[in-house]
Scaffold this motif. Structure first.
Motif, mmCIF file in Angstrom:
data_model
loop_
_atom_site.group_PDB
_atom_site.id
_atom_site.type_symbol
_atom_site.label_atom_id
_atom_site.label_comp_id
_atom_site.label_asym_id
_atom_site.label_seq_id
_atom_site.Cartn_x
_atom_site.Cartn_y
_atom_site.Cartn_z
ATOM 1 N N PHE A 34 0.986 -1.336 0.371
ATOM 2 C CA PHE A 34 -0.024 0.034 -0.455
ATOM 3 C C PHE A 34 0.818 1.356 0.301
ATOM 4 C CE2 PHE A 34 -3.238 -3.146 1.637
ATOM 5 C CZ PHE A 34 -4.433 -3.067 0.633
ATOM 6 N N LYS A 35 0.504 2.055 -0.549
ATOM 7 C CA LYS A 35 1.031 3.656 -0.513
ATOM 8 C C LYS A 35 0.717 4.187 0.977
ATOM 9 C CE LYS A 35 -1.044 4.345 -5.246
ATOM 10 N NZ LYS A 35 -1.259 5.492 -6.244
ATOM 11 N N PRO A 36 1.716 5.408 1.310
ATOM 12 C CA PRO A 36 1.817 5.829 2.327
ATOM 13 C C PRO A 36 0.282 6.534 2.840
ATOM 14 C CG PRO A 36 3.763 6.210 1.158
ATOM 15 C CD PRO A 36 3.062 5.685 -0.009
ATOM 16 N N THR A 37 -0.047 6.597 2.118
ATOM 17 C CA THR A 37 -1.983 7.263 1.746
ATOM 18 C C THR A 37 -3.208 6.938 2.598
ATOM 19 O OG1 THR A 37 -2.507 6.522 -0.217
ATOM 20 C CG2 THR A 37 -0.944 9.315 0.034
ATOM 21 N N ILE A 38 -2.712 5.322 2.957
ATOM 22 C CA ILE A 38 -3.904 4.595 3.516
ATOM 23 C C ILE A 38 -3.678 4.368 5.715
ATOM 24 C CG2 ILE A 38 -2.040 2.190 3.668
ATOM 25 C CD1 ILE A 38 -5.548 1.551 2.830
ATOM 26 N N THR A 39 -4.499 4.755 5.806
ATOM 27 C CA THR A 39 -4.970 5.683 6.651
ATOM 28 C C THR A 39 -6.324 4.839 7.413
ATOM 29 O OG1 THR A 39 -6.410 7.035 6.663
ATOM 30 C CG2 THR A 39 -3.697 7.727 6.719
ATOM 31 N N GLY A 40 -6.114 4.616 9.190
ATOM 32 C CA GLY A 40 -7.842 4.290 9.852
ATOM 33 C C GLY A 40 -8.621 5.472 9.036
ATOM 34 N N ASP A 41 -8.810 6.252 7.860
ATOM 35 C CA ASP A 41 -10.243 6.626 7.821
ATOM 36 C C ASP A 41 -10.217 5.992 6.653
ATOM 37 O OD1 ASP A 41 -10.057 9.038 9.618
ATOM 38 O OD2 ASP A 41 -8.639 10.440 8.379
ATOM 39 N N ILE A 42 -9.513 5.565 5.743
ATOM 40 C CA ILE A 42 -10.192 4.649 4.933
ATOM 41 C C ILE A 42 -11.033 3.416 5.383
ATOM 42 C CG2 ILE A 42 -9.617 3.195 2.910
ATOM 43 C CD1 ILE A 42 -8.433 6.289 2.707
ATOM 44 N N ILE A 43 -10.843 2.588 6.088
ATOM 45 C CA ILE A 43 -11.333 1.543 6.805
ATOM 46 C C ILE A 43 -12.966 2.443 7.577
ATOM 47 C CG2 ILE A 43 -11.349 -0.130 8.838
ATOM 48 C CD1 ILE A 43 -9.693 -0.307 6.500
#
Length: 105
Positions: A34-43
């Motif tokens: 994954f790119k560093p842009t994946i965050t908990g907000d996505i979930i």
């Protein structure tokens, strides 16, 4: 999280020719970077959209647009991540065919 530690899926398959009992088996692994842009907000957003991530093994729903845009690359195939590697099954069918031909001699 997934941004710093790639996740992997591992699948296996066993094919059995019932009349002879000859079997072949194999294992396939796919790694999702994954790119560093994946965050908990996505979930959180996936859950708000009622995406069935909780029904997916490991919550990996790589086909969803909210997830897909954060994938850097996949080592392996998407069908392997989603459950069953077509490449593995095709390879095993070839191996089974070869064993059956050798057994017929």
């Amino acid at each position: 999280g997934y941004a710093s530690s790639p996740c992997s899926t591992v699948g296996s398959c066993v094919l059995t020719h019932l009349p002879s009992g000859i079997q072949v088996s194999g294992v396939d692994t796919a790694t999702i970077h994954f790119k560093p842009t994946i965050t908990g907000d996505i979930i959180d957003n996936l859950l708000k959209e009622d995406a069935p991530v909780l029904s997916c093994a490991g919550g990996l729903m790589i086909e969803h647009p909210l997830t897909r845009e954060h994938i850097d690359r996949i080592e392996g195939t998407e069908d392997s991540v989603m459950g069953l590697s077509k490449d593995l099954v095709i390879r095993l069918l070839g191996e089974l065919r070869q064993k059956l031909l050798e057994n017929a001699k």
